[in-house]
Design a protein around this motif. Structure first.
Motif, mmCIF file in Angstrom:
data_model
loop_
_atom_site.group_PDB
_atom_site.id
_atom_site.type_symbol
_atom_site.label_atom_id
_atom_site.label_comp_id
_atom_site.label_asym_id
_atom_site.label_seq_id
_atom_site.Cartn_x
_atom_site.Cartn_y
_atom_site.Cartn_z
ATOM 1 N N LEU A 9 16.967 -29.200 -40.206
ATOM 2 C CA LEU A 9 16.340 -28.862 -38.926
ATOM 3 C C LEU A 9 17.234 -29.122 -37.719
ATOM 4 O O LEU A 9 17.227 -28.339 -36.770
ATOM 5 C CB LEU A 9 15.036 -29.643 -38.761
ATOM 6 N N PHE A 10 17.976 -30.215 -37.709
ATOM 7 C CA PHE A 10 18.622 -30.662 -36.493
ATOM 8 C C PHE A 10 20.145 -30.653 -36.532
ATOM 9 O O PHE A 10 20.773 -30.592 -35.491
ATOM 10 C CB PHE A 10 18.189 -32.084 -36.122
ATOM 11 N N TYR A 36 16.734 -37.237 -35.131
ATOM 12 C CA TYR A 36 16.451 -36.337 -34.019
ATOM 13 C C TYR A 36 16.701 -37.031 -32.680
ATOM 14 O O TYR A 36 17.303 -36.467 -31.767
ATOM 15 C CB TYR A 36 15.000 -35.841 -34.101
ATOM 16 N N SER A 37 16.264 -38.265 -32.580
ATOM 17 C CA SER A 37 16.454 -39.024 -31.349
ATOM 18 C C SER A 37 17.936 -39.258 -31.055
ATOM 19 O O SER A 37 18.389 -39.087 -29.925
ATOM 20 C CB SER A 37 15.717 -40.362 -31.479
ATOM 21 N N THR A 61 13.745 -38.974 -40.129
ATOM 22 C CA THR A 61 13.795 -37.708 -39.399
ATOM 23 C C THR A 61 13.721 -37.945 -37.886
ATOM 24 O O THR A 61 14.495 -37.380 -37.121
ATOM 25 C CB THR A 61 12.652 -36.785 -39.849
ATOM 26 N N GLY A 62 12.805 -38.784 -37.459
ATOM 27 C CA GLY A 62 12.676 -39.088 -36.034
ATOM 28 C C GLY A 62 13.899 -39.782 -35.474
ATOM 29 O O GLY A 62 14.333 -39.503 -34.352
ATOM 30 N N ALA A 121 15.939 -33.571 -41.910
ATOM 31 C CA ALA A 121 16.591 -33.657 -40.599
ATOM 32 C C ALA A 121 17.879 -32.854 -40.572
ATOM 33 O O ALA A 121 18.218 -32.219 -39.570
ATOM 34 C CB ALA A 121 16.864 -35.107 -40.244
ATOM 35 N N ARG A 127 20.438 -37.475 -32.175
ATOM 36 C CA ARG A 127 21.061 -36.184 -31.885
ATOM 37 C C ARG A 127 20.867 -35.818 -30.417
ATOM 38 O O ARG A 127 21.808 -35.379 -29.746
ATOM 39 C CB ARG A 127 20.478 -35.085 -32.765
ATOM 40 N N ASN A 128 19.666 -36.036 -29.901
ATOM 41 C CA ASN A 128 19.405 -35.742 -28.498
ATOM 42 C C ASN A 128 20.240 -36.627 -27.582
ATOM 43 O O ASN A 128 20.768 -36.169 -26.570
ATOM 44 C CB ASN A 128 17.923 -35.917 -28.184
ATOM 45 N N TYR A 145 9.775 -40.347 -30.996
ATOM 46 C CA TYR A 145 10.026 -39.824 -32.334
ATOM 47 C C TYR A 145 10.283 -40.930 -33.349
ATOM 48 O O TYR A 145 10.257 -40.692 -34.550
ATOM 49 C CB TYR A 145 11.218 -38.865 -32.310
#
Length: 140
Positions: free
Chosen positions: A138-139, A21-22, A17-18, A135, A24-25, A94
């Motif tokens: 959420l993302f 997310y990382s 998940t982290g 993930a 994606r950013n 993350y």
């Protein structure tokens, strides 16, 4: 036995998940930096739907191949810059916190003599798709 499964599943779930997310950013930041002004392909398709000007396109392809070679040569010189840009995804909080949870959880289980290897490995395997699904909801 259950503790090994739960620690491993939570660890791998948090890592996946982290990581997503990382990344994606990082991708969103790069997409914001790109200037989209080249609509040549769409215009070409509208102007020449039957490829009547194929000769010109062949010349463009050779020009593009030359441009790609030049860009690759330029990128080799920018290795440090590219590494620094991508380091934000590698060294993201993350990702570091879940990896710390993985290592500390493993050490805690081992020190308390509650580590069972098979449930731990199964927990790692189960946590990956669970983390991906979380993930994705959420993302992505």
């Amino acid at each position: 036995m259950i503790a090994s499964f739960v620690v491993a599943m939570l660890s791998s779930m948090l890592i996946v998940t982290g990581s997503l997310y990382s990344y994606r950013n990082m991708i969103q930041r790069r997409v914001e930096d790109v200037d989209i002004e080249d609509n040549k392909d769409i215009i070409d398709m509208m102007d020449d739907p039957y490829d009547l000007y194929e000769q010109e396109r062949t010349e463009e392809v050779t020009d593009i191949k030359q441009m790609i070679k030049e860009e690759k040569a330029r990128q080799k010189g920018n290795v440090i810059k590219n590494t620094a840009q991508n380091a934000s995804a590698w060294v993201s909080v993350y990702r570091l916190i879940p990896y710390a949870f993985l290592v500390l959880g493993f050490i805690a289980l081992q020190n308390n003599h509650t580590l069972t290897v098979l449930p731990y490995l199964v927990g790692l395997a189960v946590g990956i798709p669970v983390g991906y699904r979380i993930a994705k909801k959420l993302f992505i």
